[in-house]
Design an enzyme around this catalytic site. Structure first.
Site, PDB file in Angstrom:
ATOM      1  CE1 TYR A 140      -3.662   2.611   1.095  1.00  0.00           C
ATOM      2  CE2 TYR A 140      -1.746   3.632   2.116  1.00  0.00           C
ATOM      3  CZ  TYR A 140      -3.044   3.711   1.664  1.00  0.00           C
ATOM      4  OH  TYR A 140      -3.726   4.888   1.772  1.00  0.00           O
ATOM      5  CD  GLU A 152      -5.703   4.426  -1.110  1.00  0.00           C
ATOM      6  OE1 GLU A 152      -5.890   4.853   0.031  1.00  0.00           O
ATOM      7  OE2 GLU A 152      -6.562   3.790  -1.742  1.00  0.00           O
TER       8      GLU A 152
END
Ligand code: GDP
Ligand code: MN
Length: 380
Positions: free
Chosen positions: A101, A189
């Site tokens: 992530y 993101e």
């Protein structure tokens, strides 16, 4: 402005961040054409601005044209958490060794950019933050300093990514930071950022929010404005050039200036009411602007009363009063209106309004009192 995954990936690609080859479409046959070009196997991905698409059945692997046809047909038109799928993205499928992530957002209280990196990707970061907060390596970046390679490398080590992913991750994170800052994003993101079995690192998903106020610097962002999933009220207000935010309550709020609009929302709350919106008409309170604002609020069925809170500055009180009266000639308003008018030439403005006052159009001398009346009326 929230981007769809495919738009986010195109945005990333402009900054040299590796993404899989693919294409977006609303058509099953075209999906097959894209798949043939990308090379099998492919993934067919629902384009909706909500996470957890995989679990909802909105992401499917396809080995051949028949499977693309099947999945594209099923996914198009599907409902995912209240969002209808109108577009799919088809890309060459990746082999995944590990899922990470990575993101950048603004930490307003620290006045710095916040980078988050975790070796536990693919799942929602909120879940990781709850179950294993130490698994997220955070860095705060001073916008003046930026993110250099050495810092990015130390960050990657702190996040305990596979050493095989180190160089690729450093490269992507520095590019992601550039995309985030130069692109005027509020959020960039990648989840998951993957390591492939042959040692490549690349973005498998993209979640990007661009700052709508930066469109003047990026004229190409206008294309994204069209595809925003907006509150209907917000769309109507936006078309009229009004600064509007829809809220959940029953008191419609109109004020001049964002500061006053915010205070008005606060005062309505303070006296036990709930604002239906935040609407800043800006500097001018002429009849056209006021009529537009009243129309937007009147079209909201939740509104039970309307609080117009104007502090005259450059715009004088009599102009405001005439603006309100002019607006009321143009639009029929269902809810009672409470006006608080203060500032430059307030007395002149109040004198103009006075003969027109009724149950449906009231005036109060102070902001607090006007709020009380508006909240009281909203309860009736
Ligand atoms: P989200 O669930 O809406 O965030 O959608 P993502 O794009 O993040 O995909 C969800 C999951 O689908 C990923 O975490 C992967 O496990 C899987 N996935 C997506 N693309 C691929 C791919 O190209 N190959 C493989 N093997 N899995 C994929
Ligand atoms: Mn994802």
């Amino acid at each position: 402005m929230d981007l769809y995954e495919y738009q986010g990936k195109q945005f990333f690609a402009q900054y040299g961040i590796p993404v899989s080859a693919g294409g977006a479409t609303a058509d099953v046959d075209e999906a097959v054409t894209i798949a043939e070009k990308a090379g099998y196997p492919v993934v067919v991905k629902a384009q909706v601005q909500v996470g957890g698409r995989g679990k909802a059945g909105g992401i499917k692997l396809a080995e051949n044209a028949d499977e693309v046809r099947l999945h594209a047909g099923n996914i198009l038109g599907m409902d995912i958490k209240g969002h209808r799928v109108d577009i799919i993205w088809v890309e060459h499928a990746s082999d995944i060794a590990e899922e990470y992530y990575a993101s950048f957002t603004l930490d307003r209280s620290a006045k710095k950019h916040l980078g988050m990196l975790s070796a536990q990707g693919g799942v929602e970061i909120e879940t990781v933050a709850e179950t294993d907060p130490d698994a997220i390596a955070k860095i705060w970046i001073d916008p003046v300093d930026g993110l250099d390679e050495a810092t990015a490398r130390a960050w990657v080590k702190a996040a305990n990514l596979n050493p095989a992913a180190e160089d690729g991750a450093v490269d992507i994170l520095t590019k992601l930071y550039t995309a985030y800052t130069e692109g005027d994003a509020d959020l960039a993101e990648i989840n998951p950022l993957i390591l492939t079995p042959d040692g490549r690192v690349h973005a498998l998903d993209a979640k990007v929010t661009l700052d709508g106020n930066s469109v003047f610097r990026h004229p190409e962002y206008e294309q994204y404005e069209a595809s925003q999933v907006r509150d209907e009220r917000e769309t109507a207000a936006h078309e009229k050039g009004l600064q509007y935010v829809g809220l959940e309550g029953s008191v419609g709020v109109i004020a001049n200036g964002a500061g006053l609009a915010m205070s008005t929302v606060d005062v309505v709350n303070q006296v036990g009411g709930k604002p239906a919106n935040f609407l800043d008409i800006g500097g001018g309170a002429n009849a056209a602007v006021m009529a537009g604002a009243l129309e937007v609020i009147n079209n909201d069925p939740a509104v039970r009363s309307i609080f117009i809170n104007i502090f005259g500055g450059i715009t004088r009180g009599e102009e405001v009063a005439n603006g309100i009266l002019g607006a009321l000639e143009r639009v029929t308003i269902d809810s009672p209106i409470v006006i608080r008018l203060d500032g430059t030439n307030a007395d002149e403005g109040r004198a103009i309004l006075k003969p027109h006052l009724s149950d449906k159009l009231q005036m109060a001398p102070t902001m607090l009192e006007a709020a009380r009346v508006a909240v009281e009326l909203a309860k009736r």
